[in-house]
Scaffold this motif. Structure first.
Motif, mmCIF file in Angstrom:
data_model
loop_
_atom_site.group_PDB
_atom_site.id
_atom_site.type_symbol
_atom_site.label_atom_id
_atom_site.label_comp_id
_atom_site.label_asym_id
_atom_site.label_seq_id
_atom_site.Cartn_x
_atom_site.Cartn_y
_atom_site.Cartn_z
ATOM 1 N N GLY A 4 0.917 -1.217 0.139
ATOM 2 C CA GLY A 4 -0.028 -0.201 -0.233
ATOM 3 C C GLY A 4 0.801 1.482 0.402
ATOM 4 O O GLY A 4 0.231 2.408 -0.801
ATOM 5 N N HIS A 5 2.233 1.101 0.754
ATOM 6 C CA HIS A 5 2.638 1.915 0.986
ATOM 7 C C HIS A 5 3.634 2.590 -0.618
ATOM 8 O O HIS A 5 3.774 3.698 -0.984
ATOM 9 N N ALA A 6 3.515 1.522 -1.265
ATOM 10 C CA ALA A 6 4.263 1.314 -2.972
ATOM 11 C C ALA A 6 3.413 2.243 -3.766
ATOM 12 O O ALA A 6 3.774 3.268 -4.605
ATOM 13 N N VAL A 7 2.319 1.708 -3.655
ATOM 14 C CA VAL A 7 1.228 2.589 -4.471
ATOM 15 C C VAL A 7 0.795 3.496 -4.127
ATOM 16 O O VAL A 7 0.675 4.080 -5.426
ATOM 17 N N SER A 8 1.233 3.809 -2.914
ATOM 18 C CA SER A 8 0.281 5.391 -3.212
ATOM 19 C C SER A 8 1.196 6.344 -3.112
ATOM 20 O O SER A 8 1.162 7.157 -3.750
ATOM 21 N N GLY B 93 2.940 6.371 -5.762
ATOM 22 C CA GLY B 93 2.700 7.032 -7.650
ATOM 23 C C GLY B 93 3.500 7.286 -8.165
ATOM 24 O O GLY B 93 4.856 7.089 -8.194
ATOM 25 N N ALA B 94 3.658 8.402 -8.854
ATOM 26 C CA ALA B 94 4.464 8.923 -9.671
ATOM 27 C C ALA B 94 5.460 9.572 -9.303
ATOM 28 O O ALA B 94 6.730 9.318 -9.776
ATOM 29 N N LEU B 95 5.619 9.496 -7.781
ATOM 30 C CA LEU B 95 6.711 9.733 -7.200
ATOM 31 C C LEU B 95 7.829 9.450 -6.443
ATOM 32 O O LEU B 95 8.641 9.655 -6.281
ATOM 33 N N GLY B 96 7.266 7.764 -6.871
ATOM 34 C CA GLY B 96 8.141 6.561 -6.196
ATOM 35 C C GLY B 96 8.586 5.928 -7.602
ATOM 36 O O GLY B 96 9.279 4.214 -7.401
ATOM 37 N N GLU B 97 8.438 6.616 -8.515
ATOM 38 C CA GLU B 97 8.754 5.510 -10.009
ATOM 39 C C GLU B 97 8.953 3.689 -10.016
ATOM 40 O O GLU B 97 8.911 2.904 -10.002
ATOM 41 N N VAL B 98 6.636 4.286 -9.544
ATOM 42 C CA VAL B 98 6.622 2.940 -9.570
ATOM 43 C C VAL B 98 5.039 2.455 -10.073
ATOM 44 O O VAL B 98 4.412 1.701 -10.657
ATOM 45 N N SER C 30 -4.712 -2.377 -14.137
ATOM 46 C CA SER C 30 -4.826 -0.906 -14.912
ATOM 47 C C SER C 30 -5.031 -0.058 -14.559
ATOM 48 O O SER C 30 -5.645 1.694 -14.893
ATOM 49 N N ASN C 31 -5.873 0.158 -13.534
ATOM 50 C CA ASN C 31 -6.163 0.735 -12.449
ATOM 51 C C ASN C 31 -5.287 2.265 -11.698
ATOM 52 O O ASN C 31 -5.567 3.143 -12.007
ATOM 53 N N ILE C 32 -3.869 1.497 -11.563
ATOM 54 C CA ILE C 32 -2.555 2.029 -11.100
ATOM 55 C C ILE C 32 -2.559 3.381 -11.400
ATOM 56 O O ILE C 32 -2.281 4.069 -10.229
ATOM 57 N N ASP C 33 -2.195 3.401 -12.993
ATOM 58 C CA ASP C 33 -1.537 4.227 -13.860
ATOM 59 C C ASP C 33 -2.758 5.675 -14.043
ATOM 60 O O ASP C 33 -1.881 6.722 -13.940
#
Ligand code: P6P
Length: 339
Positions: free
Chosen positions: A40-44, A46-51, A120-123
């Motif tokens: 959840g931390h990695a998901v949150s 987003g674009a700030l985390g190269e994920v 597919s929702n992540i981006d």
């Protein structure tokens, strides 16, 4: 600060009161829950985390892998392989099962997961989740390496199942066969706190979840079921229905557990065996949760938890939620086992 019991306290009290929660299973659940916090931390980030974004390669499902699919998969493997509670793991993102390395002790449980469901929702900043299912390694596997065949057990044999939902809150939904309980991540202390349960799915909610663009693939029975609801108060049911479709099974199932309704992803009537969702680590854990919450789950003709799996990544039609709605959508009434 909230005084709601933490997951640890809930599990210890379940162990004490129900005496049905072996210490190894409690350790497994806490380990998975801790890994979901990290996911959840990695998901949150987003674009700030190269994920975000894709890896330009396909997984065993023939779907383009997102970076977070692989990150979440690695997090779950790393968190679970050293604890001594597992015999092996299986993931939507891995073609074959993952054996526990010989340098670690092995346990009696099998863990299956979809590390990021709805990727597919992540981006585009929408909710995604992690789904997990726990089986016991069959007695005949003692003393030998676990094989894929050891995983192919009917969903009714699950000892635990649940999901994490990475949305406005970070939530964990869990059942060990004695009810469904919801936990919310308390970010102030980094603990999961019980915020609802035992959950009973509200009956009679007039809301269905289905991808309407697949209509051409439905059976006449499903077409009629949906048409009756789309026609609303002027139709044969004499009442209006609402529709939701989030593109994330975890988000749709969570909404249904909390406010009722039904989720359908029927198999393709034109191509027997062609379906979207996976039996072992999507349909079965969700069906276990639904039945524990007083709901139901079928593949359109048969109770999901009764299906005998033939392959680790086999796909299946899915109807989950309000018992009466699932019954109406299911072709063969006999599928509605008395839970
Ligand atoms: P569609 C996500 O890929 C998923 O497996 C489920 O989470 C979701 O309910 C479904 O597929 C969405 O499928 O065909 O609408 O994109």
């Amino acid at each position: 600060m909230s005084r709601a019991p933490t997951l640890t306290r809930f599990l210890i009290e379940q162990q004490r009161e129900q005496n049905t929660l072996p210490a190894e299973l409690r350790l497994l659940i806490e380990t998975v829950a801790r890994a979901c916090k990290t996911i959840g931390h990695a998901v949150s980030k987003g674009a700030l985390g190269e994920v975000l974004g894709s890896l330009g390669q396909e997984n065993v499902q023939g779907e383009v892998q997102k970076k977070l699919d692989v990150i979440a998969n690695e997090l779950l493997l790393d968190a679970n392989e050293w604890g001594g509670h597992l015999a092996a793991m299986a993931s939507e993102e891995m073609e074959t099962i993952h054996l526990i390395p010989n340098r670690y002790p092995k346990g009696e449980y099998l863990l299956l997961f979809d590390p990021i469901d709805g990727s597919s929702n992540i981006d585009v900043g929408l909710s995604v989740g992690t789904i997990f299912s726990v089986l016991k390694a069959p007695p005949e596997a003692a003393g030998r390496e676990v094989t894929e065949a050891d995983f192919l057990q009917a969903g009714a044999t699950q000892v635990a199942a649940g999901y994490a939902l990475y949305g406005p809150q970070t939530l964990l939904m869990l059942t060990m066969g004695a009810g469904v309980y919801e936990f919310t991540l308390d970010r102030e202390v980094g603990a999961w706190r019980m915020t609802d349960g035992p959950i009973q799915i509200p009956q009679g909610t007039r809301e269905f979840a289905i991808n309407m663009s697949n209509r051409r693939q439905w059976t006449p029975h499903v077409e009629r079921y949906i048409d009756e609801r789309v026609s609303g108060a002027q139709g044969p049911l004499g009442t209006d229905y609402n529709m939701r479709w989030t593109g994330s099974m975890v988000a749709d199932i969570h909404r249904i557990l909390k406010r009722g309704g039904v989720f359908l992803y029927p198999a393709d009537a034109r191509k027997p065996g062609k379906a979207r969702l996976r039996l072992m680590y999507e349909a079965n854990p969700m069906a276990f949760l639904m039945e524990q919450a007083g709901g139901a789950g079928t593949d359109g003709t048969t109770r999901l938890l009764d299906l005998s799996p033939q392959a680790l990544h086999q796909r299946v039609g899915v109807m989950l939620g309000d018992r009466a709605e699932v019954a109406a959508a299911t072709q063969a009434q006999a599928a509605m086992a008395q839970s």
